[in-house]
Motif scaffolding. Structure first.
Motif, PDB file in Angstrom:
ATOM      1  N   ASP A 425       0.846  -1.187   0.000  1.00 46.67           N
ATOM      2  CA  ASP A 425       0.000   0.000   0.000  1.00 46.67           C
ATOM      3  C   ASP A 425       0.886   1.243   0.000  1.00 46.67           C
ATOM      4  O   ASP A 425       1.838   1.345   0.790  1.00 46.67           O
ATOM      5  CB  ASP A 425      -0.900   0.032   1.224  1.00 46.67           C
ATOM      6  N   SER A 426       0.570   2.204  -0.870  1.00 47.93           N
ATOM      7  CA  SER A 426       1.455   3.360  -1.030  1.00 47.93           C
ATOM      8  C   SER A 426       0.671   4.593  -1.433  1.00 47.93           C
ATOM      9  O   SER A 426      -0.422   4.501  -2.004  1.00 47.93           O
ATOM     10  CB  SER A 426       2.510   3.088  -2.117  1.00 47.93           C
ATOM     11  N   LYS A 427       1.254   5.758  -1.169  1.00 52.27           N
ATOM     12  CA  LYS A 427       0.765   6.997  -1.755  1.00 52.27           C
ATOM     13  C   LYS A 427       1.405   7.132  -3.126  1.00 52.27           C
ATOM     14  O   LYS A 427       2.632   7.087  -3.262  1.00 52.27           O
ATOM     15  CB  LYS A 427       1.116   8.201  -0.883  1.00 52.27           C
ATOM     16  N   GLY A 446      -2.735  10.056  -4.695  1.00 51.80           N
ATOM     17  CA  GLY A 446      -3.439   9.605  -3.513  1.00 51.80           C
ATOM     18  C   GLY A 446      -3.039   8.202  -3.115  1.00 51.80           C
ATOM     19  O   GLY A 446      -2.191   7.553  -3.740  1.00 51.80           O
ATOM     20  N   PHE A 447      -3.690   7.710  -2.053  1.00 56.11           N
ATOM     21  CA  PHE A 447      -3.385   6.379  -1.517  1.00 56.11           C
ATOM     22  C   PHE A 447      -3.945   5.296  -2.422  1.00 56.11           C
ATOM     23  O   PHE A 447      -5.071   5.386  -2.899  1.00 56.11           O
ATOM     24  CB  PHE A 447      -3.981   6.254  -0.117  1.00 56.11           C
ATOM     25  N   ARG A 448      -3.155   4.246  -2.662  1.00 55.19           N
ATOM     26  CA  ARG A 448      -3.585   3.098  -3.435  1.00 55.19           C
ATOM     27  C   ARG A 448      -3.150   1.821  -2.704  1.00 55.19           C
ATOM     28  O   ARG A 448      -2.087   1.776  -2.068  1.00 55.19           O
ATOM     29  CB  ARG A 448      -2.984   3.106  -4.850  1.00 55.19           C
ATOM     30  N   TYR A 449      -3.991   0.784  -2.832  1.00 53.83           N
ATOM     31  CA  TYR A 449      -3.677  -0.482  -2.187  1.00 53.83           C
ATOM     32  C   TYR A 449      -2.642  -1.266  -2.982  1.00 53.83           C
ATOM     33  O   TYR A 449      -2.456  -1.062  -4.193  1.00 53.83           O
ATOM     34  CB  TYR A 449      -4.939  -1.332  -2.047  1.00 53.83           C
ATOM     35  N   GLU A 450      -1.993  -2.196  -2.292  1.00 55.90           N
ATOM     36  CA  GLU A 450      -1.079  -3.136  -2.943  1.00 55.90           C
ATOM     37  C   GLU A 450      -1.798  -3.860  -4.078  1.00 55.90           C
ATOM     38  O   GLU A 450      -2.976  -4.212  -3.980  1.00 55.90           O
ATOM     39  CB  GLU A 450      -0.591  -4.160  -1.907  1.00 55.90           C
ATOM     40  N   ALA A 478       6.013   6.247  -5.910  1.00 59.48           N
ATOM     41  CA  ALA A 478       5.298   5.488  -4.882  1.00 59.48           C
ATOM     42  C   ALA A 478       6.282   5.189  -3.761  1.00 59.48           C
ATOM     43  O   ALA A 478       7.088   4.254  -3.871  1.00 59.48           O
ATOM     44  CB  ALA A 478       4.726   4.213  -5.454  1.00 59.48           C
TER      45      ALA A 478
END
Length: 491
Positions: A425-427, A446-450, A478
């Protein structure tokens, strides 16, 4: 090519004028049957078998292509196909209700009058799902039985007649107001939401003194449109053709005339039940969006929606709705926050759209998607007939690294898909630059999941203007991972 329609519905009892995509028809109750005919009264046909004690409150849900009515024998609320087949009983009431019903197609609800005799005489308005479930009281302790109901869905407002008054109340039961008070006998109402007008029938108290009255939506500026009527009951509008339809119980006929009261003509004669039992659905307004197709498919660990419009009129943009299994639809994206959902305004050219749902979805679950178009005046039309379901399955190969993939197609025109993998998970920031290093557009921030993700670039800059042909670079950041790839736009 699929066409989707919308219309404001105003109704009371069983005659129903309908304009739908197949044919324009009048539907009415002629005890003990439901009947229909062409708009000029020709080609009359029975569409239901005999129903004891007569159907009341006939209306049509054009989204479902269904007729709804109340069978006065036991106050059973029923529906069927437009030809009377596939009859279903939805629910019943025991309070002698059934003289008022309206359908909110946008939110899939029925509003109807009812009466409770527990602790005295208590008329009230109820809301239910279209299948009759989840009933709740909107407003109670009214001064008399509800005669008619009309809905302004866009403003979440219920109009209803009770005890010689016309009143309004919000969908949640708040802010009840009386907007018209008469000393005579107000019967039924209908709304012209295009021109912000309300029409009602007033039987008055003497022989041939009935009338049709038009006011503003707040009840002000009353104008008599028709006078010296025998016994006017239900009333409805064909806004597209600027015509009023009304029933007269004293003459057992259904009439129509122009909005200014001229050109009166008889449509149906010899109706064997009081024309208090008649309702009308206004004619179709021109389509804001004509949808050619709508598809949903899984691409890696996201769901991609694609659709095309044949034409658009005053289209501000689209909203995206999603539901899990049998749960309710929830709006997950709006044209106000997602540039890829902005409409073309007015165009007669075919236009293509793509939206990627990059949410963290549950493995092995069915997700259903639909879109709506929103006009510049705020009217929203859901394209429920085009809803698509997808079984989401997490890909078996686990993503183990950060990676920015080559866009596809490349070269491209007018749009291309950029895919990337996240090891955790990363911005994420994903930006476009031209060949001299000038910033063009930010696609993701924005934030995104793995997992795997996709984003569409439509060849426009941050101001929404199309860029010229040439070489462009897209760069992802990221966490500590960065990578830049090259792509080519050809026009």
């Amino acid at each position: 090519m699929h066409k989707f329609t919308k219309a404001f519905i105003s109704l009371s009892l069983p005659l129903c004028f309908i304009a739908n995509v197949n044919a324009q028809k009048i539907y009415w109750s002629d005890q003990p049957n439901l009947k229909r005919a062409d708009l000029d009264g020709s080609n009359v046909e029975d569409i239901t078998p005999a129903i004891f004690n007569g159907p009341r409150a006939v209306t049509v849900n054009k989204t479902e292509s269904k007729i709804y009515w109340v069978d006065q024998n036991g106050f059973n609320y029923r529906k069927s196909d437009l030809d009377g087949t596939n009859l279903e009983t939805l629910f019943n009431t025991t309070g002698g209700a059934g003289t008022a019903m309206a359908i909110d197609e946008t939110n899939s609800n029925i509003y109807h009058g009812n009466v409770s005799f527990v602790g005295g005489f208590n008329p009230f308005i109820e809301k239910r799902n279209l299948d009759g479930s989840n009933n709740s009281t909107i407003i109670s302790s009214l001064s008399g039985s509800v005669k008619d109901i009309a809905l302004d869905v866009n403003n979440s407002l219920i109009y209803f007649t009770v005890s010689n008054t016309i009143q309004t109340v919000n969908f949640d039961g708040s802010n009840q107001q009386t907007i018209v008070t008469a000393t005579s006998n107000i019967q039924d109402i209908t709304l012209d939401l295009t021109n912000n007008k309300l029409y009602y029938t007033d039987q008055n108290t003497g022989l041939n003194t009935g009338k049709v009255v038009r006011t503003d939506l707040d009840g002000s500026n009353p104008t008599d449109i028709l006078t010296a009527l025998s016994n006017p009951e239900d009333i409805h509008l064909d806004v597209t053709n600027s015509q009023i339809y009304w029933g007269d119980g004293g003459e057992d006929k259904i009439f129509r005339c122009n909005f200014d009261g001229t050109g009166t003509e008889t449509i149906v004669t010899g109706v064997s039940i009081s024309i208090a039992d008649f309702s009308l659905v206004s004619a179709d307004a021109p389509l804001s969006v004509e949808l050619n197709y709508f598809t949903a498919r899984q691409i890696e660990n996201s769901i991609q929606l694609s659709w095309a419009t044949a034409s658009e009129t005053e289209n501000e943009g689209f909203n995206v709705y999603r539901k899990l299994g049998n749960e309710d639809f929830v709006k997950i994206a709006s044209h106000k926050s997602h540039t890829e959902l902005k409409g073309q305004g007015n165009t007669s050219l075919e236009t293509f759209y793509t939206f990627n749902d990059n949410s963290k979805l549950q493995n092995g679950e069915f997700y259903t998607y639909l879109i709506s178009d929103v006009e510049t005046n705020g009217i929203e039309t859901k394209h429920e007939e085009s809803a698509q379901s997808v079984l989401f399955e997490v890909q078996s190969q686990e993503v183990r690294k950060f990676e920015l993939k080559q866009n596809y197609p490349n070269p491209f025109n007018p749009s291309t898909t950029i895919s990337y993998n996240l090891a955790k998970d990363s911005k994420v920031s994903l930006k476009i630059y031209n060949e001299i290093g000038e910033f063009v557009k930010e696609l993701t921030n924005g934030f995104r999941y793995e997992g795997s993700h996709n984003v569409i670039w439509d060849g426009t800059n941050n101001n929404g203007k199309s860029v010229s042909s040439g070489t462009y670079f897209y760069k992802i950041s990221a966490g500590t991972f960065t990578q830049t790839n090259k792509m080519i736009l050809l026009k």
